[in-house]
Design an enzyme around this catalytic site. Structure first.
Site, short mmCIF file in Angstrom:
data_model
loop_
_atom_site.label_atom_id
_atom_site.label_comp_id
_atom_site.label_asym_id
_atom_site.label_seq_id
_atom_site.Cartn_x
_atom_site.Cartn_y
_atom_site.Cartn_z
N SER A 74 -5.12 4.98 -4.07
CA SER A 74 -5.94 3.80 -3.91
C SER A 74 -7.11 5.27 -4.30
CB SER A 74 -5.65 4.07 -2.62
OG SER A 74 -6.81 2.67 -2.14
N ASP B 43 -3.79 -7.72 -7.61
CA ASP B 43 -3.68 -6.14 -6.73
C ASP B 43 -5.66 -7.08 -7.30
OD1 ASP B 43 -5.43 -4.65 -4.95
OD2 ASP B 43 -4.08 -3.19 -6.15
N HIS C 261 -1.25 -3.59 -3.09
CA HIS C 261 -2.08 -2.48 -3.54
C HIS C 261 -2.31 -1.04 -3.47
CE1 HIS C 261 -5.86 -0.69 -3.88
NE2 HIS C 261 -5.70 -0.01 -2.29
#
Length: 656
Positions: free
Chosen positions: A526, A562, A607
């Site tokens: 991320s 996402d 995600h």
């Protein structure tokens, strides 16, 4: 968004290890490769076949390693007044206290809500164990809903009493009053009170946040007295509370938000215990205030962290505060402080291999003890218990009966960054440090939002280490490992410090003889991609030294829905990346192997990767297949096996 790059490998998500999910997954949806004399083309049939063969092999290995560690302790059990409950990801079961587990009865199933909601995210028992509230997540999306199930008497229902959509957090004030927050477009701004009566269900809005920079969630004090509404932004926080003795009253403000003030509250015996960043260098310290006078002028300091350590968490027992702290090398400790005069501080050392502490899930709380799991990326969880009555820390079960561990090393290092700051570095390995020159190296980094690098147990990481990999965890600035000041030093305009820290960690390891550039890989998740991408894009001198080619090969995994990382941005990044590689290879006439860029585009909006076990396992298998292929690690693994065969007779206990 996930991105993998080998020879300096970027893997934007650590391998998921949820063993309770099911389903299948396609291989690679879209593939790109670059050549110095050609435009974008599909991978050759031979290349695809090689990857697919590798993927199937790693699927089998991953299934095997998950089975091997399927019986280790985990936070899937909690206790009520009369029953013990077990959660398996899809369902919740219970049996009477003191009875055999064979008498377990299903009390909840995620399928009862329908609509594709299939993964349990959060569970809360009402105080007298008459109601159960469960949040379930929609498959391939971030949407959640809360389902309420009655538990009184004999349970025959196969559906929820009530379903609340878009609920993120919730807590019971009483058996018939539930407070919950709702989420829309990744924002959580409203809190509602749900009152269940014999004849009606009444819903009331009790709090609405006006500042979109704040995120609102509901929690509960450990003694179950207060329901708190926690409003947080990146730079300040504000807490309101509802006393469960008056559950229908409107929330009371503790301290209004101020720029730079962060605080969290607990409660015991009509006093608030407050963790606030009012200590030296704006770090957390413990303060106390009367419940009747909660504002900041009444906050009295009780405890500040010992120099060289930072407070990471706090549990409040009957007459004792239990702190989780980290020292300058990110070693975990437990510190206890009595809440009555004379205040006495005691420090309890934890095993050297411990890298992650996870508090035990609780239903009905025993305020005289604190249970938690200790683990590391390569060491399965071990259940510990701290007893305030005995003032003793102990292992609660013999975990050696579950698994026989080959010996490994946990080495704590520090790297000198560009400005002289010493950056903690944790290295996990099986051979001695002096024998790691030819070992493949996988580094991990995050360095964002003041969040610590995830170092919980992962069967995949254990498999990698047993294959001969060295695993390094870089605790760079921007993360939370060294406290709030550590986060500030690597955020906003100081973000480059995290990149410099990461470069220093890589250089330090290579200087110490740990691996070498051609076998070095980097993994991030991320927001960690910012540092990983910057290392590749803005440190060309380092990249040439580290990866021995102009740009690393990459596997980029993305999800079409996402909302955190829109697909359009990923596509633009891939196109620019391809053009940059093509320009460099054409301009410089590179004779070395041309890097491969693969886009793995998957459906859904996960995600952080799929919740489903088989989807997650398939994703991990694809990533491992790419990693091993690019680093050509099979020869190294065979050498490791030969070395292991020669080590027969050595101790099988981890080195502390």
């Amino acid at each position: 968004m996930n991105l993998i790059s080998s020879s300096c490998l970027l893997l934007l998500r650590s391998f998921s290890r949820n063993i309770h999910r099911r389903n299948t997954h396609p291989f690679i949806s879209r593939l790109y490769t670059e050549g110095s004399s050609q435009t974008t083309v599909e991978l050759s049939k031979a290349q695809l076949q090689k990857l697919r063969v590798q993927e199937q092999r790693f699927k089998r290995r991953l299934h095997s390693v998950h089975r091997k560690f399927s019986v280790v302790p985990e936070n899937s059990e909690f206790q009520g007044q009369h029953h013990v409950y077990f959660e398996d990801g899809k369902g919740i079961y219970r049996s009477p206290l003191g009875h055999d587990e064979q008498e377990m009865l299903e009390v909840f199933n995620a399928d009862w809500g329908g609509g594709g909601y299939g993964t349990i995210q959060r569970v809360r028992l009402s105080p007298s164990e008459t109601m159960l509230a469960v949040a379930v997540k929609k498959d391939h999306h971030e949407e959640t809903r809360c389902m309420l199930v009655p538990l009184g008497g004999v349970i025959h229902c196969q559906k929820a009493l009530l379903v609340l959509d878009n609920v993120l957090s919730f807590e019971w004030a009483t058996d018939d009053v539930l407070y919950y927050s709702t989420q829309e477009t990744l924002r959580c701004l409203c809190v509602f009170r749900l009152h269940l009566s014999d004849s009606d269900v009444e819903t009331t809005l009790v709090y609405k946040e006006k500042d979109p920079e704040f995120f609102v969630e509901v929690s509960r004090s450990r003694d179950q007295r207060l329901v708190t509404i926690n409003c947080s932004s990146k730079i300040s926080s504000e807490v309101w509370f509802v006393d469960s003795k008056t559950p229908l009253s409107f929330p009371t403000l503790i301290q209004s938000r101020q720029p730079g003030l962060l605080y969290h509250v607990e409660h015991s015996d009509n006093y608030l215990f407050i963790l606030a960043n009012t200590g030296a260098n704006q770090e957390y310290q413990l303060l106390r205030a009367p419940l009747a006078s909660p504002t900041m002028p009444h906050w009295v300091p009780l405890f500040s962290a010992v120099p060289g350590t930072v407070i990471k968490d706090m549990e409040l027992l009957q007459d004792l505060c239990v702190f989780t702290v980290k020292d300058s090398q990110c070693r975990l400790q437990i510190q206890t402080l009595s809440t009555q005069e004379p205040y006495q501080l005691n420090t309890h050392q934890l095993p050297h291999w411990a890298c992650d502490l996870s508090p035990q899930r609780v239903g009905t709380v025993d305020r005289g003890s604190f249970g938690f799991l200790l683990s590391s990326p390569v060491h399965p969880p071990v259940r510990y218990l701290y007893s305030s009555r005995e003032q003793k820390l102990s292992v609660t079960e013999d975990t050696t009966k579950y698994i026989s561990l080959t010996e490994f090393n946990t080495t704590r290092l520090q790297a000198a960054s560009q400005d002289g700051t010493m950056v903690p570095l944790t290295l996990l390995h099986m051979p001695a440090l002096s024998e790691l020159h030819k070992a493949p190296l996988l580094l991990h980094v995050y360095g964002a939002y003041g969040v610590d690098l995830n170092m919980a147990f992962s069967p995949e990481k254990r498999m990698l280490m047993e294959d001969g990999w060295a695993l390094a965890y870089c605790h760079v600035r921007g993360g939370g490992e060294r406290g709030l000041a550590w986060h500030r030093a690597g955020s906003v305009l100081q973000k480059r410090r995290g990149v410099e820290d990461l470069a220093a960690c890589i250089q330090t390891l290579h200087h110490l003889g740990v691996s070498h550039p051609a076998l070095t890989a980097l993994t991030a998740r991320s927001a960690g991609a910012v540092l990983a991408g910057a290392l590749c894009n803005h440190n060309p001198q380092l990249l040439k030294a580290v990866i021995l080619q102009l740009y690393p090969s990459m596997l980029i995994t993305a999800y079409s829905e996402d909302h955190r990382v829109p697909l359009s941005g990923i596509m633009k990044y891939v196109e620019r990346l391809k053009k940059a590689i093509q320009v460099c290879t054409t301009r410089d006439g590179v004779n070395a192997r041309v890097p491969v860029v693969i886009l793995d585009l998957q459906p859904g909006g996960d995600h952080f990767g799929p919740e489903d076990f088989h989807l997650s396992l398939n994703e991990s298998a694809r990533q491992l297949a790419f990693l091993y292929t690019e680093l050509d690690h099979q020869k190294t693994r065979r050498r490791q096996k030969e070395r292991s065969n020669n080590l027969t007779g050595k101790s099988h206990r981890p080195r502390n």
